[in-house]
Design an enzyme around this catalytic site. Structure first.
Site, PDB file in Angstrom:
ATOM      1  N   LYS A  37       3.765   0.211   3.386  1.00 14.74           N
ATOM      2  CA  LYS A  37       5.021   0.813   3.761  1.00 14.74           C
ATOM      3  C   LYS A  37       4.753   1.824   5.033  1.00 14.74           C
ATOM      4  O   LYS A  37       5.288   1.893   6.130  1.00 14.74           O
ATOM      5  CB  LYS A  37       5.754   1.589   2.582  1.00 14.74           C
ATOM      6  N   THR A  38       3.668   2.518   4.851  1.00  9.08           N
ATOM      7  CA  THR A  38       3.440   3.467   5.888  1.00  9.08           C
ATOM      8  C   THR A  38       2.906   2.733   7.238  1.00  9.08           C
ATOM      9  O   THR A  38       2.984   3.109   8.388  1.00  9.08           O
ATOM     10  CB  THR A  38       2.153   4.679   5.493  1.00  9.08           C
ATOM     11  N   ASP A 225       9.293   8.185   6.135  1.00 10.13           N
ATOM     12  CA  ASP A 225       8.296   7.697   5.224  1.00 10.13           C
ATOM     13  C   ASP A 225       8.594   8.489   4.006  1.00 10.13           C
ATOM     14  O   ASP A 225       9.305   9.614   3.813  1.00 10.13           O
ATOM     15  CB  ASP A 225       6.997   8.140   5.461  1.00 10.13           C
ATOM     16  N   GLU A 226       8.480   7.916   2.652  1.00  3.62           N
ATOM     17  CA  GLU A 226       8.688   8.546   1.286  1.00  3.62           C
ATOM     18  C   GLU A 226      10.236   8.845   1.029  1.00  3.62           C
ATOM     19  O   GLU A 226      10.399  10.068   0.764  1.00  3.62           O
ATOM     20  CB  GLU A 226       7.711   9.835   1.262  1.00  3.62           C
ATOM     21  N   GLN A 256       7.955   6.198  -7.252  1.00  7.40           N
ATOM     22  CA  GLN A 256       7.125   7.351  -6.627  1.00  7.40           C
ATOM     23  C   GLN A 256       8.050   8.571  -6.642  1.00  7.40           C
ATOM     24  O   GLN A 256       7.614   9.540  -5.910  1.00  7.40           O
ATOM     25  CB  GLN A 256       6.287   6.981  -5.453  1.00  7.40           C
ATOM     26  N   ARG A 606      -3.396   5.948  -6.389  1.00  5.93           N
ATOM     27  CA  ARG A 606      -4.214   6.283  -5.248  1.00  5.93           C
ATOM     28  C   ARG A 606      -5.610   5.710  -5.156  1.00  5.93           C
ATOM     29  O   ARG A 606      -6.342   5.740  -4.150  1.00  5.93           O
ATOM     30  CB  ARG A 606      -4.223   8.036  -5.488  1.00  5.93           C
TER      31      ARG A 606
HETATM   32  P1  ATP Z   1       2.002   4.472  -0.772  1.00  2.72           P
HETATM   33  O1  ATP Z   1       3.185   4.131  -1.500  1.00  2.72           O
HETATM   34  O2  ATP Z   1       0.922   4.845  -1.814  1.00  2.72           O
HETATM   35  O3  ATP Z   1       2.437   5.677   0.261  1.00  2.72           O
HETATM   36  P2  ATP Z   1       2.176   2.430   1.106  1.00  2.72           P
HETATM   37  O4  ATP Z   1       3.108   1.383   0.776  1.00  2.72           O
HETATM   38  O5  ATP Z   1       2.609   3.312   2.253  1.00  2.72           O
HETATM   39  O6  ATP Z   1       1.471   3.098  -0.135  1.00  2.72           O
HETATM   40  P3  ATP Z   1      -0.075   1.957   3.007  1.00  2.72           P
HETATM   41  O7  ATP Z   1      -0.910   3.437   2.742  1.00  2.72           O
HETATM   42  O8  ATP Z   1       0.373   1.695   4.207  1.00  2.72           O
HETATM   43  O9  ATP Z   1       0.589   1.479   1.626  1.00  2.72           O
HETATM   44  O10 ATP Z   1      -1.248   0.787   2.621  1.00  2.72           O
HETATM   45  C1  ATP Z   1      -2.120   0.961   1.595  1.00  2.72           C
HETATM   46  C2  ATP Z   1      -3.524   0.164   2.189  1.00  2.72           C
HETATM   47  O11 ATP Z   1      -3.503  -1.088   2.452  1.00  2.72           O
HETATM   48  C3  ATP Z   1      -3.953   0.783   3.504  1.00  2.72           C
HETATM   49  O12 ATP Z   1      -5.497   0.932   3.272  1.00  2.72           O
HETATM   50  C4  ATP Z   1      -3.610  -0.071   4.415  1.00  2.72           C
HETATM   51  O13 ATP Z   1      -4.388  -0.026   5.569  1.00  2.72           O
HETATM   52  C5  ATP Z   1      -3.588  -1.462   3.759  1.00  2.72           C
HETATM   53  N1  ATP Z   1      -2.983  -2.432   4.134  1.00  2.72           N
HETATM   54  C6  ATP Z   1      -1.552  -2.448   4.378  1.00  2.72           C
HETATM   55  N2  ATP Z   1      -0.917  -3.702   4.986  1.00  2.72           N
HETATM   56  C7  ATP Z   1      -2.272  -4.598   4.963  1.00  2.72           C
HETATM   57  C8  ATP Z   1      -2.332  -5.856   5.511  1.00  2.72           C
HETATM   58  N3  ATP Z   1      -1.467  -6.565   5.888  1.00  2.72           N
HETATM   59  N4  ATP Z   1      -3.843  -6.222   5.410  1.00  2.72           N
HETATM   60  C9  ATP Z   1      -4.748  -5.425   5.028  1.00  2.72           C
HETATM   61  N5  ATP Z   1      -4.569  -4.372   4.851  1.00  2.72           N
HETATM   62  C10 ATP Z   1      -3.374  -3.654   4.654  1.00  2.72           C
HETATM   63 MG    MG Z   2       2.493   5.346   2.214  1.00  3.00          MG
END
Ligand code: ATP
Ligand code: MG
Length: 758
Positions: A37-38, A225-226, A256, A606
């Site tokens: 997402k981020t 975000d969040e 979350q 995490r």
């Molecule tokens: P959270 O809910 O914990 O905030 P999130 O959904 O924001 O998580 P991110 O932090 O954006 O998730 O991504 C999680 C991990 O996965 C990061 O290390 C990111 O670089 C990696 N990632 C995300 N998308 C891809 C992709 N398409 N290919 C490879 N790695 C990815």
């Molecule tokens: Mg995130």
């Protein structure tokens, strides 16, 4: 033939790419932890800039912590290079709201140099009001009222908007009157608290359509975000700022949502489609962060919650280590276990390359849990960083220095005046200070103004007047200096002239440390153009001040870990009464218990490769030993994703019913048996609203627990060796605590588990 993708999209999956490309119109990305997402948000910023759809400052991007904002800026910088520097409106809700408020402060009765109060100031101010109003401070503490005010502000409620009944504990409308008195006082002081930043924004944006219009033109794209953790005033703020193009993209995960206790409304997610008709909802299901077992453990746990939208999550990272669950004897053993495990990983194991210290994090439920780990790290010389912890800017000497600067920046700041007027001692007694404050309150002016007037008269006795005249003379000199001197030079002059440095030099015990800290303060000021910018920074910096970015183990609360990831994560203290917290079990019913479970879900997710949960059988709370019961969350972990070892003989009842291969041993978890008083007070006064984490304060425990007997049978007079203090003789034994006369450091009280026979 597949279309050639530009670099930005390489590696994104189809849904992620859609979330990045759909820049026009409202978009909600609703997806589980680690699904990117981020990453979608940063790529989206890059895409908007790359397509020339907006200039960097026309993008409003809000996150929850300064650390998250900083990371987002860095990630974007990697994608777009230098233009990321122009992203002036990427930051926390507070920092962006503060920027907007400075521009229009006059519209809410403030000057643009207003001060942002910290917790201490807020409570001190309320104390004054309570005194004035004759409120019984034993029944109603200023601190708990500060919490009530924050709750109102989180809901977007100014005093006139509160319906009857709320604040009833202060006697009908009394609460509202006190709230109003507090707001009036803030205006006189030219100050606001954190909640006001958004509240004043709402006021300005709703009452002045022309101003709102300028922001509508300015913010072409809004990203959040969040989103699951936004409260009502943040929600209203975002709605107001969204223009008719509705280019709003929110990302979040209902599982979350961990700030309900601070007024966050997970419903904001659910309402999105209704608020923004035609919104595109995108779900991401592939987790890129964690291995199969970690994800399985997290999914199994969160399944126990009833209030969920429900999501699928999968990973291609098959296998990996199971989640480790470790039962230990007591807190010291837990700290020892974790620290030694970290050392082992740092050296490198047979299967794995050495881990960097910064690959490993300890995530605790409440900050008091950190101390045992910190002590252990000091002893073993493991470098560590407390993220968002007892912070540099909270030290007394730093607060004093900042109070001086605040007073120079905004002479109406009575709280700063009160803090420093007799520090160092100028012979201005408490009685005089109280009298000055009272005079000022009566006249409806700031104390500085009152003093300036008073010293022209003969109303004060000479012994009170002389030091005040001296102080005012110094003060006007500093005021002049502040107009063109560098902030750090000003600091140096103020602390020298005022005698503050001398006072610290005279203190032979900790004066040097304080002087070093003050020096460090000077260093940190160098990065700012002027005093105002620096003070703004200080009041907004809420986390990570001590993350030096170096290779050190990270120690933080689960709340502060939101959005972050680490290869190895330790989750200690999974015990009933700690996690879930006693308060959540006693007061909040199912709702807050589910919030605790979401917090556990945040914790496990995490971890990228290894997650290690631990619980202990005995814990010391305010000096007393108590028996602990493993957390229900331990039971809820699916057996197939877990590997358990225990020093305590505990076997999970949950796993029993899951056909556990372990034999049932002596210990049977039974939550209902533990019907004693809370280990943590239900007193919300212990909650620090300003911080992005709950500060659970252990209150004295209810039943005297017997001192734990020494397991090692030490005798008086025995010679022992302690890892930190070296050799010494036992002079007193009290259960498992010993007083040892050490050869180099004299008498010290130590726990026997740190001591061996010499
Ligand atoms: P959270 O809910 O914990 O905030 P999130 O959904 O924001 O998580 P991110 O932090 O954006 O998730 O991504 C999680 C991990 O996965 C990061 O290390 C990111 O670089 C990696 N990632 C995300 N998308 C891809 C992709 N398409 N290919 C490879 N790695 C990815
Ligand atoms: Mg995130």
């Amino acid at each position: 033939m597949a279309a050639v993708k530009p670099d930005l999209f390489t590696g994104l999956n189809t849904e992620q790419e859609a979330a990045v490309r759909t820049v026009q119109g409202p978009v909600l990305v609703l997806a589980g932890a680690g699904t990117g997402k981020t990453r979608v948000l940063t790529t989206r910023i890059a895409h908007i800039l790359g397509q020339g759809l907006a200039r960097p400052w026309e993008i409003l991007c809000v996150t929850f912590t300064n650390k998250a904002a900083r990371e987002m800026r860095e990630r974007t910088q990697k994608l777009v290079g230098a233009s990321a520097e122009g992203l002036q409106n990427l930051g926390t809700f507070h920092s962006i709201a503060a920027q907007i408020l400075r521009r229009h402060a006059d519209l809410v009765g403030l000057k643009s140099n207003f001060t942002i109060l910290d917790d201490d100031d807020q409570v001190r101010l309320l104390k004054g009001i309570f005194e004035q109003e004759g409120i019984d401070q034993k029944r109603y503490t200023p601190k708990s009222f500060a919490w009530q005010i924050d709750q109102w502000k989180n809901k977007g409620l100014t005093p006139d908007k509160i319906k009857g009944g709320e604040g009833a504990e202060f006697g009908g409308n009394k609460g509202i009157k006190l709230y109003q008195a507090y707001q009036d006082r803030l205006r006189i002081l030219n100050a606001c608290d954190f909640g006001d930043l958004l509240l004043h924004n709402l006021d300005i944006l709703t009452k002045h359509p022309d101003i709102l219009e300028t922001y509508h033109r300015k913010f072409k794209y809004i990203l959040v975000d969040e989103y699951q953790d936004t409260n009502v005033s943040q929600y209203l703020w975002l709605r107001l700022l969204t223009n008719t193009d509705r280019n709003l993209c929110c990302v979040g995960d209902d599982d979350q949502s961990i700030y309900g206790w601070r007024g966050a409304e997970v419903d904001n997610i659910l309402k999105f489609e209704r608020d923004y008709p035609g919104a595109k909802i995108i779900r991401l299901e592939r987790n890129y962060r964690s291995t199969e077992h970690i994800l399985g453990a997290a999914a199994g746990l969160i399944k126990a919650n009833t209030a969920r939208l429900g999501k699928t999550l999968f990973t291609d990272e098959k296998g990996g280590d199971k989640v480790q669950v470790q039962g230990l004897w007591d807190g010291a053993a837990e700290a020892q276990f974790v620290a030694e495990d970290m050392e082992r990983l740092h050296k490198g194991t047979r299967d794995n390359d050495p881990r960097k210290w910064s690959d490993m994090a300890i995530l605790v439920r409440a900050s008091f849990q950190m101390r045992a780990f910190e002590e252990r790290f000091v002893m073993l010389q493991i470098p560590y960083t407390v993220v968002g912890g007892p912070r540099f800017f909270e030290r007394a000497e730093i607060r004093d220095a900042i109070a001086y600067l605040r007073l120079i920046q905004s002479p109406d700041d009575d709280l700063a005046f009160e803090r420093i007027i007799n520090v160092p001692k100028r012979g201005i007694g408490d009685a005089t200070v109280q009298k000055l404050l009272q005079q000022a309150r009566l006249a409806g002016v700031s104390v500085m103004t009152a003093v300036r007037d008073l010293i022209q008269t003969d109303e004060l006795p000479a012994r009170a007047k002389t030091p005040l005249v001296g102080f005012m003379r110094d003060f006007s000199r500093w005021l002049d200096l502040s107009k063109d001197a560098q902030a750090s030079v000003l600091l140096d002059t103020v602390l020298t002239d005022s005698g503050y440095f001398d006072m610290q030099r005279a203190d032979k015990t900790s004066g040097q440390t304080r002087l070093d800290n003050l020096k460090e303060l000077g260093n940190s000021m160098a990065a700012f153009d002027d005093l105002a910018a620096f003070l703004e920074h200080v009041s907004l910096v809420m986390d990570l001040e001590r993350d030096n970015g170096g290779d050190s183990v990270r120690l933080m609360t689960l709340h502060a870990a939101k959005g972050l990831e680490f290869p190895v994560v330790y989750l200690p203290g999974w015990e009933e009464g700690i996690f879930p917290s006693q308060r959540s079990m006693d007061e909040g019913g199912l709702k807050s218990l589910e919030e605790e479970r979401r917090l556990a879900y945040v914790g496990i997710t995490r971890a990228r490769q290894e997650a290690k949960i631990s619980f202990v059988a005995n814990r010391q709370v305010y000096g007393r030993w108590t028996n602990q019961i493993p957390s229900r969350f331990v039971d809820e972990l699916p057996i197939e994703n877990v590997e358990a070892t225990s020093q305590t003989g505990y076997q999970s009842a949950g796993w029993q019913s899951q056909q556990s291969r372990w034999d049932r041993a002596g210990y049977e978890p039974n939550y209902t048996k533990k019907a004693e008083a809370p280990a943590y007070g239900g007193d919300l006064a212990g909650v620090d609203m300003r911080r992005l984490e709950p500060k659970a304060r252990p209150t004295p425990h209810r039943q005297p627990a017997p001192a734990k007997p020494s397991a090692k049978n030490f005798k008086l007079g025995e010679r022992v060796f302690h890892m930190k203090f070296g050799y010494g003789l036992i002079v007193e034994i009290e259960g498992n605590k010993l007083i040892v006369n050490f050869e180099t450091s004299g008498d010290k009280k130590v726990i026997d588990s740190f001591v061996d026979r010499a």
